[in-house]
Design a protein around this motif. Structure first.
Motif, PDB file in Angstrom:
ATOM      1  N   THR A 195       0.839  -1.193   0.000  1.00  0.00           N
ATOM      2  CA  THR A 195       0.000   0.000   0.000  1.00  0.00           C
ATOM      3  C   THR A 195       0.875   1.245   0.000  1.00  0.00           C
ATOM      4  N   ALA A 239       1.252  10.455  -6.735  1.00  0.00           N
ATOM      5  CA  ALA A 239       0.461   9.572  -7.587  1.00  0.00           C
ATOM      6  C   ALA A 239       0.628   9.928  -9.058  1.00  0.00           C
ATOM      7  N   ARG A 274       0.558   5.576  -9.906  1.00  0.00           N
ATOM      8  CA  ARG A 274      -0.042   4.605  -8.987  1.00  0.00           C
ATOM      9  C   ARG A 274      -0.791   5.361  -7.901  1.00  0.00           C
ATOM     10  N   PRO A 275      -1.920   4.825  -7.405  1.00  0.00           N
ATOM     11  CA  PRO A 275      -2.695   5.543  -6.389  1.00  0.00           C
ATOM     12  C   PRO A 275      -2.035   5.496  -5.010  1.00  0.00           C
ATOM     13  N   ARG A 287      -2.976   5.314  -1.468  1.00  0.00           N
ATOM     14  CA  ARG A 287      -4.207   4.941  -0.756  1.00  0.00           C
ATOM     15  C   ARG A 287      -4.228   5.423   0.685  1.00  0.00           C
ATOM     16  N   ARG A 288      -3.065   5.577   1.309  1.00  0.00           N
ATOM     17  CA  ARG A 288      -3.026   6.113   2.674  1.00  0.00           C
ATOM     18  C   ARG A 288      -2.530   7.543   2.617  1.00  0.00           C
ATOM     19  N   ARG A 289      -3.433   8.487   2.899  1.00  0.00           N
ATOM     20  CA  ARG A 289      -3.104   9.912   2.866  1.00  0.00           C
ATOM     21  C   ARG A 289      -3.029  10.392   4.305  1.00  0.00           C
TER      22      ARG A 289
END
Length: 235
Positions: A97, A109, A114-115, A117-119
Protein backbone atom coordinates in the motif's frame (compact mmCIF):
# COMPACT_ATOMS: atom_id res chain seq x y z
CA UNK A 1 28.43 -5.02 14.65
CA UNK A 2 27.46 -1.70 16.24
CA UNK A 3 24.89 0.27 14.28
CA UNK A 4 26.22 3.65 13.16
CA UNK A 5 23.79 4.59 10.37
CA UNK A 6 26.73 5.38 8.08
CA UNK A 7 26.02 3.79 4.68
CA UNK A 8 27.25 4.26 1.12
CA UNK A 9 25.75 3.50 -2.29
CA UNK A 10 26.76 -0.03 -3.20
CA UNK A 11 27.77 -0.78 0.36
CA UNK A 12 26.30 -3.21 2.89
CA UNK A 13 23.06 -2.75 4.78
CA UNK A 14 23.25 -1.17 8.23
CA UNK A 15 21.06 -3.22 10.58
CA UNK A 16 19.72 -2.28 14.00
CA UNK A 17 18.00 -5.03 16.02
CA UNK A 18 15.59 -3.87 18.71
CA UNK A 19 13.21 -5.87 20.89
CA UNK A 20 10.14 -5.53 18.68
CA UNK A 21 11.60 -4.20 15.45
CA UNK A 22 14.51 -4.39 13.07
CA UNK A 23 15.63 -1.31 11.15
CA UNK A 24 17.67 -1.62 7.96
CA UNK A 25 19.28 1.26 6.09
CA UNK A 26 20.79 1.43 2.61
CA UNK A 27 21.85 4.26 0.28
CA UNK A 28 20.69 4.20 -3.34
CA UNK A 29 20.80 6.31 -6.48
CA UNK A 30 22.81 9.29 -7.73
CA UNK A 31 21.60 11.51 -4.88
CA UNK A 32 22.66 9.02 -2.18
CA UNK A 33 19.12 8.65 -0.89
CA UNK A 34 18.60 6.63 2.25
CA UNK A 35 16.05 3.83 2.16
CA UNK A 36 14.80 2.36 5.43
CA UNK A 37 13.07 -0.95 6.05
CA UNK A 38 11.20 -1.41 9.33
CA UNK A 39 10.32 -5.01 10.18
CA UNK A 40 8.04 -6.18 12.99
CA UNK A 41 9.98 -9.03 14.58
CA UNK A 42 6.87 -10.80 15.88
CA UNK A 43 4.73 -10.76 12.74
CA UNK A 44 7.16 -10.20 9.85
CA UNK A 45 5.15 -7.18 8.64
CA UNK A 46 7.34 -4.63 6.85
CA UNK A 47 7.36 -0.96 5.86
CA UNK A 48 9.77 0.65 3.41
CA UNK A 49 10.43 4.38 3.61
CA UNK A 50 11.37 6.20 0.38
CA UNK A 51 11.73 3.90 -2.63
CA UNK A 52 14.04 6.44 -4.22
CA UNK A 53 16.04 4.49 -6.82
CA UNK A 54 17.53 1.07 -7.66
CA UNK A 55 14.46 -1.15 -7.24
CA UNK A 56 16.57 -4.31 -7.34
CA UNK A 57 18.56 -3.18 -4.31
CA UNK A 58 15.43 -2.18 -2.44
CA UNK A 59 13.69 -5.47 -3.21
CA UNK A 60 16.78 -7.28 -1.97
CA UNK A 61 16.51 -5.19 1.20
CA UNK A 62 12.89 -6.30 1.63
CA UNK A 63 13.98 -9.92 1.33
CA UNK A 64 16.76 -9.37 3.87
CA UNK A 65 14.12 -8.37 6.39
CA UNK A 66 11.56 -11.12 5.84
CA UNK A 67 13.13 -13.78 3.65
CA UNK A 68 10.41 -13.06 1.08
CA UNK A 69 9.00 -10.18 -0.95
CA UNK A 70 6.53 -9.34 1.80
CA UNK A 71 6.04 -5.60 2.05
CA UNK A 72 2.94 -4.14 3.67
CA UNK A 73 3.46 -0.38 3.32
CA UNK A 74 5.53 1.83 1.02
CA UNK A 75 5.76 5.24 2.65
CA UNK A 76 7.13 8.25 0.77
CA UNK A 77 8.23 11.08 3.04
CA UNK A 78 7.69 13.77 0.39
CA UNK A 79 6.99 14.33 -3.27
CA UNK A 80 10.40 15.25 -4.71
CA UNK A 81 11.52 13.25 -7.73
CA UNK A 82 14.67 11.85 -6.10
CA UNK A 83 12.49 10.06 -3.52
CA UNK A 84 10.08 8.24 -5.85
CA UNK A 85 12.21 6.77 -8.66
CA UNK A 86 11.70 3.13 -7.64
CA UNK A 87 8.24 3.49 -6.16
CA UNK A 88 6.19 2.05 -9.04
CA UNK A 89 8.57 -0.88 -9.57
CA UNK A 90 8.66 -1.90 -5.91
CA UNK A 91 4.88 -1.56 -5.62
CA UNK A 92 4.37 -3.71 -8.73
CA UNK A 93 6.42 -6.57 -7.26
CA UNK A 94 5.18 -6.41 -3.67
CA UNK A 95 1.65 -5.03 -3.89
CA UNK A 96 2.39 -2.81 -0.90
CA UNK A 97 0.00 0.00 0.00
CA UNK A 98 1.38 3.41 -0.97
CA UNK A 99 1.30 6.02 1.79
CA UNK A 100 2.30 9.69 1.89
CA UNK A 101 1.39 13.01 3.43
CA UNK A 102 -2.04 14.14 2.27
CA UNK A 103 -0.77 17.37 0.71
CA UNK A 104 1.88 15.57 -1.36
CA UNK A 105 -0.16 12.49 -2.27
CA UNK A 106 -1.61 13.73 -5.57
CA UNK A 107 1.80 14.86 -6.86
CA UNK A 108 3.31 11.48 -5.96
CA UNK A 109 0.46 9.57 -7.59
CA UNK A 110 0.80 11.64 -10.76
CA UNK A 111 4.57 11.13 -10.85
CA UNK A 112 4.49 7.33 -10.50
CA UNK A 113 1.13 6.49 -12.06
CA UNK A 114 -0.04 4.60 -8.99
CA UNK A 115 -2.69 5.54 -6.39
CA UNK A 116 -1.62 6.69 -2.94
CA UNK A 117 -4.21 4.94 -0.76
CA UNK A 118 -3.03 6.11 2.67
CA UNK A 119 -3.10 9.91 2.87
CA UNK A 120 -1.54 10.87 6.14
CA UNK A 121 -1.94 13.87 8.43
CA UNK A 122 -0.19 14.85 11.64
CA UNK A 123 -1.05 12.50 14.49
CA UNK A 124 -2.14 9.58 12.31
CA UNK A 125 -0.79 6.14 13.18
CA UNK A 126 0.33 3.25 11.02
CA UNK A 127 -0.03 -0.26 12.46
CA UNK A 128 2.65 -2.65 11.26
CA UNK A 129 2.04 -6.05 12.78
CA UNK A 130 2.60 -5.43 16.49
CA UNK A 131 4.27 -2.05 15.91
CA UNK A 132 2.53 1.32 15.96
CA UNK A 133 4.25 4.22 14.20
CA UNK A 134 3.12 7.84 14.56
CA UNK A 135 2.95 10.30 11.68
CA UNK A 136 4.57 13.68 12.32
CA UNK A 137 3.83 16.32 9.67
CA UNK A 138 6.77 18.68 9.06
CA UNK A 139 5.60 21.28 6.56
CA UNK A 140 7.98 23.49 4.62
CA UNK A 141 10.37 21.38 2.56
CA UNK A 142 7.16 20.39 0.77
CA UNK A 143 3.58 21.00 1.93
CA UNK A 144 2.98 17.32 2.68
CA UNK A 145 6.33 16.22 4.11
CA UNK A 146 5.94 13.67 6.91
CA UNK A 147 8.19 11.99 9.43
CA UNK A 148 7.51 8.67 11.15
CA UNK A 149 8.14 7.93 14.84
CA UNK A 150 8.64 4.46 16.33
CA UNK A 151 8.97 4.15 20.10
CA UNK A 152 10.76 1.27 21.83
CA UNK A 153 8.96 -0.51 24.69
CA UNK A 154 9.60 0.42 28.31
CA UNK A 155 11.21 -2.94 29.00
CA UNK A 156 13.96 -4.02 26.61
CA UNK A 157 16.48 -6.83 26.36
CA UNK A 158 18.17 -6.31 22.97
CA UNK A 159 21.81 -5.14 23.28
CA UNK A 160 21.23 -1.94 21.25
CA UNK A 161 17.87 -1.12 22.85
CA UNK A 162 17.01 1.86 25.07
CA UNK A 163 13.72 1.84 27.02
CA UNK A 164 11.22 4.27 25.52
CA UNK A 165 13.61 5.67 22.93
CA UNK A 166 12.04 7.11 19.77
CA UNK A 167 13.34 6.34 16.29
CA UNK A 168 12.38 9.21 13.98
CA UNK A 169 12.52 8.96 10.19
CA UNK A 170 12.60 12.56 8.96
CA UNK A 171 12.95 12.47 5.17
CA UNK A 172 14.42 15.79 4.01
CA UNK A 173 12.92 17.85 6.83
CA UNK A 174 15.64 17.39 9.47
CA UNK A 175 19.32 16.55 9.06
CA UNK A 176 22.48 16.77 11.12
CA UNK A 177 23.17 20.50 11.09
CA UNK A 178 19.78 21.89 10.16
CA UNK A 179 16.36 21.60 8.60
CA UNK A 180 15.72 20.79 4.95
CA UNK A 181 15.84 23.23 2.06
CA UNK A 182 12.90 25.60 1.65
CA UNK A 183 13.83 27.28 -1.63
CA UNK A 184 14.94 30.52 0.00
CA UNK A 185 11.34 31.25 0.99
CA UNK A 186 11.28 32.81 4.49
CA UNK A 187 7.68 31.74 5.11
CA UNK A 188 8.40 28.11 4.24
CA UNK A 189 11.53 28.19 6.38
CA UNK A 190 9.63 29.64 9.34
CA UNK A 191 6.92 26.98 8.94
CA UNK A 192 9.47 24.16 8.88
CA UNK A 193 11.39 25.51 11.85
CA UNK A 194 8.17 25.97 13.81
CA UNK A 195 7.05 22.41 13.05
CA UNK A 196 10.44 20.89 13.82
CA UNK A 197 10.61 22.69 17.17
CA UNK A 198 6.99 22.11 18.26
CA UNK A 199 6.44 18.64 16.84
CA UNK A 200 9.90 17.14 17.29
CA UNK A 201 12.19 18.90 19.77
CA UNK A 202 9.42 19.90 22.19
CA UNK A 203 7.92 16.39 22.17
CA UNK A 204 10.82 13.96 22.03
CA UNK A 205 13.86 13.71 24.27
CA UNK A 206 17.55 13.90 23.47
CA UNK A 207 17.94 10.14 23.06
CA UNK A 208 15.69 10.22 19.99
CA UNK A 209 17.54 8.78 17.02
CA UNK A 210 17.07 10.68 13.73
CA UNK A 211 17.20 8.87 10.38
CA UNK A 212 17.35 11.48 7.57
CA UNK A 213 16.67 11.14 3.87
CA UNK A 214 20.34 11.54 2.95
CA UNK A 215 23.58 11.05 4.82
CA UNK A 216 24.42 10.01 8.33
CA UNK A 217 22.10 9.69 11.31
CA UNK A 218 22.03 11.98 14.33
CA UNK A 219 20.20 12.42 17.64
CA UNK A 220 18.04 15.22 18.94
CA UNK A 221 20.52 15.70 21.74
CA UNK A 222 23.29 16.45 19.24
CA UNK A 223 21.15 18.97 17.35
CA UNK A 224 19.15 20.70 20.10
CA UNK A 225 21.87 23.21 21.13
CA UNK A 226 21.85 24.66 17.60
CA UNK A 227 18.15 25.51 17.15
CA UNK A 228 18.59 29.23 17.82
CA UNK A 229 21.53 29.31 15.42
CA UNK A 230 19.48 27.62 12.69
CA UNK A 231 16.63 30.09 13.00
CA UNK A 232 18.97 33.06 12.90
CA UNK A 233 20.78 31.62 9.89
CA UNK A 234 17.51 31.37 7.97
CA UNK A 235 18.16 28.15 6.07
Amino acid sequence: MTYTGDVRVGGPTAVRVLDDAEIRKVAVGPSDNNGYLVTCRRSGAQLLLDAAADPDRLLALVREGSGSARLDVLLTTHRHADHVGALASVEAVTGATLAAGADDADAIADAVGRPVRRRLVDGDTLTLGHLVLEVVALRGHTPGSVALALREPDRVTAPDAVPGRVHLFTGDSLFPGGVGATGGDPDRFAQLMDDVVARVFDRFDDATWVYPGHGRDTTLGAERPHLTEWRARGW
